[in-house]
Enzyme design. Structure first.
Site, PDB file in Angstrom:
ATOM      1  N   CYS A   1       0.712  -1.481   0.025  1.00 13.97           N
ATOM      2  CA  CYS A   1      -0.047  -0.079   0.002  1.00 13.97           C
ATOM      3  C   CYS A   1       0.980   1.194   0.119  1.00 13.97           C
ATOM      4  CB  CYS A   1      -1.107   0.098   1.230  1.00 13.97           C
ATOM      5  SG  CYS A   1      -2.334   1.180   1.130  1.00 13.97           S
TER       6      CYS A   1
ATOM      7  N   GLU B   1      -2.799  -9.211   3.300  1.00 16.55           N
ATOM      8  CA  GLU B   1      -2.992  -9.755   4.476  1.00 16.55           C
ATOM      9  C   GLU B   1      -4.430  -9.706   5.136  1.00 16.55           C
ATOM     10  OE1 GLU B   1      -3.499  -5.659   5.467  1.00 16.55           O
ATOM     11  OE2 GLU B   1      -1.895  -6.798   4.208  1.00 16.55           O
TER      12      GLU B   1
ATOM     13  N   HIS C   1      -3.728  -5.239  -0.328  1.00 19.03           N
ATOM     14  CA  HIS C   1      -3.784  -5.735   0.976  1.00 19.03           C
ATOM     15  C   HIS C   1      -3.642  -7.171   1.024  1.00 19.03           C
ATOM     16  CE1 HIS C   1      -3.559  -1.854   3.616  1.00 19.03           C
ATOM     17  NE2 HIS C   1      -4.373  -1.532   2.710  1.00 19.03           N
TER      18      HIS C   1
END
Length: 199
Positions: free
Chosen positions: A85, A171, A169
């Site tokens: 990001c 995760e 993202h």
């Protein structure tokens, strides 16, 4: 929590998500979180096997005023570096690319992203309002991922060093889990680096 701590990751905090730290812990990493204003020399004193550039809010150029020089120095040491990001955008700036504010930005889950290396489509979670300007990328940077919504750059890597990043993202939790492999790919590079240090 883990007790093995066989690898050391230094995570530079631009607004880091705790779940990212859990992922590194799951890979038996000792994670040292440092301030976004920590110098490259202070980071190198921690003897990391790899560097993580975290997510965070805001304009990457503003954060880049103090982050870019640090990242540029760290790249020279051939350490594996992985950004997510805001970390992705600042890495691009450190590699002499430019960023711009998007008209709408990417928000929420279920964003389709194409991996240009294996040709697979991943469903991702995103939350950003800036993007890398494609025409400013130096020739030593490879685009690894792109958005299937608007064709913007979603991932890059240096052609001659173990340095990479993604805009989305991987995760995300809860959220799509198509991109978890990015952590294992980074850890493979970190393990290679750790072995070199021992010889």
């Amino acid at each position: 929590k883990n007790k093995k701590k066989s690898l050391k990751i230094v995570a530079i905090d631009y607004g880091i998500k705790k779940n990212i730290l859990r992922y590194f812990s799951n890979y038996d990493c000792e994670v040292k979180v440092v301030s976004c204003k920590q110098s490259a020399s202070e980071i190198l004193k921690l003897k990391p096997n790899g560097i993580f550039l975290s997510n965070g809010p805001g304009d990457p150029a503003a954060t880049g005023k103090y982050a870019i020089k640090t990242i540029q120095k760290l790249i020279k040491y051939n350490l594996p570096i992985f950004g997510i990001c805001l970390g992705h955008q600042i890495l691009a700036l450190a590699l002499n690319a430019k960023t711009k504010k998007m008209k709408l930005g990417h928000r929420g889950a279920n964003h389709p992203v194409k991996n240009l290396i294996n040709k697979k489509v991943e469903i991702t979670s995103q939350n950003h309002g800036f993007e890398i300007i494609k025409t400013t990328l130096p020739k030593n940077i490879q685009i690894t991922h792109k958005s299937l919504f608007d064709d913007c750059i979603e991932g890059i890597k240096l052609k001659n060093k173990p340095v990479s990043s993604v805009q989305y993202h991987p995760e995300s939790n809860p959220g799509p889990q198509d991109s978890h492999y990015l952590f294992s790919d980074f850890i493979k590079e970190v393990k290679k680096n750790a072995k070199k240090k021992r010889h």
